[in-house]
Motif scaffolding. Structure first.
Motif, short mmCIF file in Angstrom:
data_model
loop_
_atom_site.label_atom_id
_atom_site.label_comp_id
_atom_site.label_asym_id
_atom_site.label_seq_id
_atom_site.Cartn_x
_atom_site.Cartn_y
_atom_site.Cartn_z
N ARG A 59 52.01 46.51 38.26
CA ARG A 59 52.67 45.85 37.15
C ARG A 59 51.58 45.13 36.35
NH1 ARG A 59 57.93 44.42 37.97
NH2 ARG A 59 57.89 44.13 35.70
N MET A 61 50.76 42.45 32.64
CA MET A 61 51.20 41.71 31.46
C MET A 61 50.73 42.44 30.20
SD MET A 61 50.33 37.76 32.33
CE MET A 61 49.92 37.36 34.02
N TYR A 82 55.28 43.72 31.50
CA TYR A 82 56.18 42.62 31.20
C TYR A 82 55.47 41.69 30.23
CZ TYR A 82 53.50 40.40 35.01
OH TYR A 82 52.50 39.93 35.82
N ALA A 92 56.59 31.31 32.05
CA ALA A 92 57.54 32.36 32.46
C ALA A 92 56.77 33.58 32.96
CB ALA A 92 58.45 32.74 31.30
N ALA A 93 55.69 33.96 32.27
CA ALA A 93 54.88 35.10 32.69
C ALA A 93 54.18 34.81 34.02
CB ALA A 93 53.85 35.45 31.62
N ARG A 95 55.31 32.76 36.39
CA ARG A 95 56.34 32.82 37.43
C ARG A 95 56.70 34.27 37.77
NH1 ARG A 95 58.40 28.07 34.76
NH2 ARG A 95 59.67 29.38 33.40
N THR A 96 56.79 35.10 36.73
CA THR A 96 57.09 36.52 36.96
C THR A 96 56.00 37.16 37.80
OG1 THR A 96 58.31 36.71 34.88
CG2 THR A 96 57.48 38.76 35.85
N THR A 97 54.74 36.87 37.48
CA THR A 97 53.61 37.44 38.22
C THR A 97 53.63 36.99 39.68
OG1 THR A 97 52.28 37.43 36.19
CG2 THR A 97 51.09 37.66 38.29
N GLN A 99 56.16 36.04 41.42
CA GLN A 99 57.31 36.67 42.08
C GLN A 99 56.97 38.12 42.46
OE1 GLN A 99 60.83 36.95 39.66
NE2 GLN A 99 62.14 37.51 41.36
N ILE A 100 56.35 38.85 41.55
CA ILE A 100 55.99 40.25 41.82
C ILE A 100 55.01 40.33 43.00
CG2 ILE A 100 54.77 42.26 40.89
CD1 ILE A 100 55.87 41.39 38.10
#
Length: 195
Positions: A59, A61, A82, A92-93, A95-97, A99-100
């Protein structure tokens, strides 16, 4: 399904027109990693993805402006992108990272933060990769991509180094730890540069 199809088709094409070669694929750890590479071309995420096995899909950014382009948005989402707001501290980016990574997936990041065509080994890397590895517990996996994207003329290599984990050091400020890790990461990446 789209990623699998793209990986096969684009992989065949790139292996012919760029004489694409992967070194050190066995160093990619099971359970996910933060793949950190030098960055000289817009096609770098494609080469990293092709260098990995399909099951190790990374994944990554991508700047939020790309997600406003109809058609292209669907393609890059299908490839694992994403959005990130590069003009701000995009929590937000982050946190997404995290989480992944905690889910055991790979995330690709370019620690310089922008494309560098030459002299990257002499430039300071940003601390973002070190911070993400520290808070997620994911190992850092250095990778080096050779430069040059001339079809049929340049031979592209992706070299994966040995993964390493972030170690907490009592009494050391997080900012100092991140800076030291960023410096080590830079050294590890450029040590992979083929002679």
């Amino acid at each position: 399904m789209f990623y699998k199809f793209a990986h096969i088709v684009v992989g065949v094409i790139f292996r012919v027109i760029f004489r694409f070669k992967v070194i050190g694929r066995e160093n990619v750890p099971a359970g996910g990693a933060l793949i950190c590479a030098n960055h000289s071309s817009l096609t770098d995420p494609v080469f990293i993805a092709l260098a990995l096995k399909r099951k190790d899909r990374p994944r990554f950014m991508a700047k939020k402006e790309l997600f406003k382009i109809f058609g292209f948005k669907q393609i890059i989402i299908g490839l694992g992108a994403y959005p990130v707001d590069r003009g701000a501290s995009d929590l937000a980016a982050v946190r997404t990272t995290l989480q992944i990574l905690r889910q055991g997936q790979n995330v690709l990041i370019f620690p310089h933060g922008h494309r560098i065509t030459a002299g990257g080994e002499n430039m300071t890397m940003k601390n973002g990769a070190a911070m993400l590895a520290f808070h997620s517990g994911a190992p850092l996996l250095p990778a080096y991509l050779t430069a040059g994207r001339r079809v049929f003329f340049d031979k592209i290599q992706v070299v994966f180094g040995k993964p390493f984990n972030v170690e907490q050091k009592p009494g050391v400020k997080s900012s100092e730890l991140y800076a030291a890790l960023a410096e080590r990461l830079k050294e590890e990446i450029y040590a992979l540069k083929p002679n």
